[in-house]
Design a protein around this motif. Sequence first.
Motif, mmCIF file in Angstrom:
data_model
loop_
_atom_site.group_PDB
_atom_site.id
_atom_site.type_symbol
_atom_site.label_atom_id
_atom_site.label_comp_id
_atom_site.label_asym_id
_atom_site.label_seq_id
_atom_site.Cartn_x
_atom_site.Cartn_y
_atom_site.Cartn_z
ATOM 1 N N GLU A 121 0.849 -1.209 0.000
ATOM 2 C CA GLU A 121 0.000 0.000 0.000
ATOM 3 C C GLU A 121 0.882 1.256 0.000
ATOM 4 N N LEU A 122 1.935 1.236 0.820
ATOM 5 C CA LEU A 122 2.859 2.376 0.872
ATOM 6 C C LEU A 122 3.537 2.559 -0.479
ATOM 7 N N TYR A 123 3.937 1.449 -1.110
ATOM 8 C CA TYR A 123 4.584 1.498 -2.433
ATOM 9 C C TYR A 123 3.643 2.125 -3.466
ATOM 10 N N ARG A 124 2.378 1.675 -3.426
ATOM 11 C CA ARG A 124 1.387 2.228 -4.371
ATOM 12 C C ARG A 124 1.205 3.725 -4.154
ATOM 13 N N GLY A 125 1.078 4.099 -2.868
ATOM 14 C CA GLY A 125 0.890 5.515 -2.532
ATOM 15 C C GLY A 125 2.064 6.359 -2.992
ATOM 16 N N GLU A 126 3.293 5.846 -2.768
ATOM 17 C CA GLU A 126 4.487 6.594 -3.169
ATOM 18 C C GLU A 126 4.596 6.721 -4.691
ATOM 19 N N MET A 127 4.206 5.628 -5.409
ATOM 20 C CA MET A 127 4.236 5.672 -6.875
ATOM 21 C C MET A 127 3.237 6.705 -7.408
ATOM 22 N N ALA A 128 2.052 6.740 -6.772
ATOM 23 C CA ALA A 128 1.022 7.710 -7.178
ATOM 24 C C ALA A 128 1.508 9.132 -6.895
ATOM 25 N N LYS A 129 2.154 9.312 -5.719
ATOM 26 C CA LYS A 129 2.696 10.634 -5.358
ATOM 27 C C LYS A 129 3.750 11.081 -6.366
ATOM 28 N N LEU A 130 4.616 10.111 -6.764
ATOM 29 C CA LEU A 130 5.700 10.411 -7.703
ATOM 30 C C LEU A 130 5.131 10.855 -9.057
ATOM 31 N N LYS A 131 4.080 10.157 -9.522
ATOM 32 C CA LYS A 131 3.431 10.502 -10.790
ATOM 33 C C LYS A 131 2.848 11.912 -10.711
ATOM 34 N N GLU A 132 2.174 12.158 -9.588
ATOM 35 C CA GLU A 132 1.547 13.478 -9.364
ATOM 36 C C GLU A 132 2.610 14.573 -9.297
ATOM 37 N N HIS A 133 3.721 14.256 -8.634
ATOM 38 C CA HIS A 133 4.816 15.212 -8.476
ATOM 39 C C HIS A 133 5.432 15.560 -9.833
ATOM 40 N N LYS A 134 5.563 14.525 -10.694
ATOM 41 C CA LYS A 134 6.111 14.765 -12.032
ATOM 42 C C LYS A 134 5.198 15.693 -12.831
ATOM 43 N N ALA A 135 3.881 15.479 -12.704
ATOM 44 C CA ALA A 135 2.907 16.316 -13.422
ATOM 45 C C ALA A 135 2.997 17.761 -12.936
ATOM 46 N N ILE A 136 3.151 17.935 -11.601
ATOM 47 C CA ILE A 136 3.249 19.298 -11.022
ATOM 48 C C ILE A 136 4.512 19.986 -11.531
ATOM 49 N N CYS A 137 5.638 19.222 -11.546
ATOM 50 C CA CYS A 137 6.922 19.777 -12.016
ATOM 51 C C CYS A 137 6.826 20.193 -13.492
ATOM 52 N N LYS A 138 6.119 19.360 -14.287
ATOM 53 C CA LYS A 138 5.966 19.648 -15.710
ATOM 54 C C LYS A 138 5.153 20.919 -15.899
ATOM 55 N N ALA A 139 4.062 21.033 -15.093
ATOM 56 C CA ALA A 139 3.180 22.201 -15.204
ATOM 57 C C ALA A 139 3.920 23.463 -14.739
ATOM 58 N N ALA A 140 4.722 23.326 -13.670
ATOM 59 C CA ALA A 140 5.423 24.489 -13.115
ATOM 60 C C ALA A 140 6.657 24.841 -13.947
ATOM 61 N N GLY A 141 7.170 23.851 -14.667
ATOM 62 C CA GLY A 141 8.356 24.082 -15.490
ATOM 63 C C GLY A 141 9.636 24.129 -14.698
ATOM 64 N N LYS A 142 9.599 23.682 -13.465
ATOM 65 C CA LYS A 142 10.814 23.615 -12.643
ATOM 66 C C LYS A 142 10.699 22.469 -11.638
ATOM 67 N N GLU A 143 11.829 22.090 -11.052
ATOM 68 C CA GLU A 143 11.863 20.984 -10.084
ATOM 69 C C GLU A 143 11.344 21.448 -8.727
ATOM 70 N N VAL A 144 10.358 20.709 -8.218
ATOM 71 C CA VAL A 144 9.809 20.987 -6.876
ATOM 72 C C VAL A 144 10.243 19.828 -5.974
#
Length: 939
Positions: free
Chosen positions: A761-784
């Motif tokens: 469950e933790l692995y799934r949650g972290e993978m989902a967070k990572l995907k979401e984080h990548k989308a945010i970084c792409k939208a912001a155009g910089k590394e968060v």
Amino acid sequence: MGLTRQYLRYAPAALFGLVASARGNVAFVALRGERGRCVAVPACEHVFVWDARKGEKVLILKGLKQEVSCLCPSPDGLHLAVGYEDGSIRIFNLLSGEANVTFNGHKAAVTALQYDQLGGRLVSGSKDTDVIVWDVINESGLYRLKGHKDAVTQVLFLKEKNLLVTSGKDTLVKWWDLDTQHCFKTLVGHRTEVWGMALVSEEKRLITGTADSELRVWDISYIQEAKDPDEPESKKSKGSSPGAEKNTEEDETLELDECPEERLLKCSKVGSIMREGRDRIVTLATDRTGKILACHGTDTVLEVFSILSEEEVQKKLEKKMKKAKKKAKQKSEEEEPEGNVELSLQEEIQRVTNIRASAKIKSFDMIISPKGELKIVLLLQNNIIESYMLNLSAQVPQAVRASKITIGGHRSDVRTLAFSSDNIAILSAAAESVKIWNRSTLQCIRTMDCEYALCSLFVPGDRQVIIGTKTGKLQLYDLASGSLMETLNAHDGAVWSIALSPDQRGFVTGGADKCVKFWEFELVKDESSIQKRLSMKQVRILQLDEDVLCVRYSPNQKLLAVSLLDCTVKIFYTDTLKFFLSLYGHKLPVLCMDISYDGTLIATGSADRNVKIWGLDFGDCHRSLFAHDDSVMYLQFVAKSHLFFTAGKDNKIKQWDADKFEHIQTLEGHHQEVWCLALSPNGDYVVSASHDKSLRLWERTREPLVLEEEREMQREAEYEESVAKEEQPVVAGETQGETGLAGKKTIETIKAAEQIMEAIELYRGEMAKLKEHKAICKAAGKEVPLPVNPILRAYGNITPSEYVLEVFKKVKSSELEESLLVLPFSYVPDLLRLFNEHIHLGAEVELLCRALLFLLKIHFGQITTNQMLVTVIENLKKTTISRVSEARDVLGFNMAGLQYLKREIEAKDEVMFFADATDRFEEKKRKRKKREKMVLAVV
């Protein structure tokens, strides 16, 4: 909300007074490389290792709660496998005394344990009728063999073949092929339960012991050895041993569950050896060499037999042939004698001697010492270990008792206990002796012979003790000399109870002769010395209508409580002996009672399983408590409080609050009925005695006990027990045949499965967070920066997939399969992907492959029909094969290297050996020349 009252917890401090429990078996163990000196014996839930020569306890292997039922030392002598009443098996390291491995597979007590020749596998038989083979090195179960219909009594590995033979109370002996894990032969020639068996004559003979006085002997012939590829099955040699007696009895061998062709072995009955004992076999065993066979029944005699080797049999046959030829020549010169001389079974298996022990034998073990003497150790029913030496080379071998371990306990159940006034000495008395123990060291400091003791007390000053006996006598002992000072005939029946008066000038006794007698201490002139000695005289007597079971004084000595056989408790005034109150309400006689320190309450415990709390002012019953599941045997108040302890025949000791009428704590530890207990005068210690021969000391700790928490812990324990009793999960595709999975569902396996689920469950949650984080970084155009999970940070900032692997590694090897079995399928696809990732990197290949193959086996249908998993399985196939072959290559290289080093060391040792021999020869030569010169000089 009012304040919750806190109590102090009593915890187990020690177990003493026990030499060995009669439930398990005794076994020789090797400590510090020395065999034949130390013996391991069961001691309730622990295992004691005794030095048989010195009579000292050298090691305690501590158990948990369940009683030990079976012991088996490993072939290398470094480990001891211990089976318990709940079906668990623990393997102890004899060097460290710690349990490294625990196996859970049986649902009932383990009755038989056996290692294979190398010690890599362990087989266990149980009362639940199953036989389980365990992998000791991998710490896991291999498989379960089902076939017996009653408890398994013995299990034996065949050394050369991968075969197993088991016997049971269902009268059957079963042969198992461990390569195919099935029963290929069943011997049903026994009319009653098979209680023991042994393989002899290089595993070409099987000897079985049953409920009668016969030892049945069976010939085993291995067909594959003598098998010619071109020879038809019907013409194969049966290979029975020379001169074996043919069985003419009606119970001939029948064989069930056989293959159409007997491919592995044949087993046929050749005759019987008669024992002297008429009852059932209890233990039947051989020594490690297989030359000596011994057995015993439910009596005191151990019968020892010698088994001739093939060379000795051949020699005897030749002798017999010569004699037969000589006889034939004498009768008729012209007739040629026929060569049909055979040895009888009694000549091949010869009786050596009988060893008579001092009590009933429960089990034995034997070992041949380097000098050729046979060492035998006996575990007796009455808490004794005896060891004997037998010189086999003597013309008439006679067993000599080498040692006897007795000092550590009583021969029979302890029926009375008492504490000295300084809380240091403990008195315990049984049917044959009184022992005084030091509470702090738990050493027995005095042993005095007595009659059957029922009650006891320390005389004020703690220099003498008084014992009340079953024959109605009062015995006064002096502790300094350990001698009996005086014996008085006090009652016509048993003295059931004794109580010291609060003014300490005398005491009162109650007996089966319906009398209560009052005694005073006095000093009388001793005939043997000038000094006066202590004595006791009767001053008053109270005659009653019923047998007196218990007597107690009130603390101010105004009242005397007397429990009678008519289920009532009568209260009398001490000075006038006038009747004051009658406490009635119990359905069965009151066996024990006590009065609180302030004289306001009296608590009575009865055979009707209830404890009643009464007020002493009016005799009103404050509360009736259902205390135990069997008779309440003893009851005593804690000093300066309204808390009291009760002991019951349900093996438990319980603490109660007489003000709030609440159950505070249960002290569990005894495995059989608790007969009595005693509280120290300061209330810090409780000592109890049980039918399991043990004395237990409980100590009051500083740890507070909150009732709500105690109830919660009790509920958790009940839930864990219910989980263990649930039906085992069904494995998809597994037929209900004669094999099954070795493990069983326990609370540990459920917890392990939950941990794996949480990690995924933790692995799934972290993978989902990572995907979401990548989308945010792409939208912001910089590394968060991505926030790190605190659990992963605690493990040293590892990745989620590494965390799942860490959790997997923490699951015990013996619980892995059962944990995966209760894991829902929804977690399996993620696991397979993670396995692929880790195996590709070469991490924990062996563990992950084992888990992978098991998951594929139990979820085969669902995995193969899932289109999304096709690529994962394909990748797993490639990575697994490559990584496993790599691991195999590494192992092969290491093995070759080790073998090379072994050869080098052996070659070096040989050179050293011959060099030493040459040096010694030269030294002898020099000494001889020197001696000769001296002789010449003298001449």
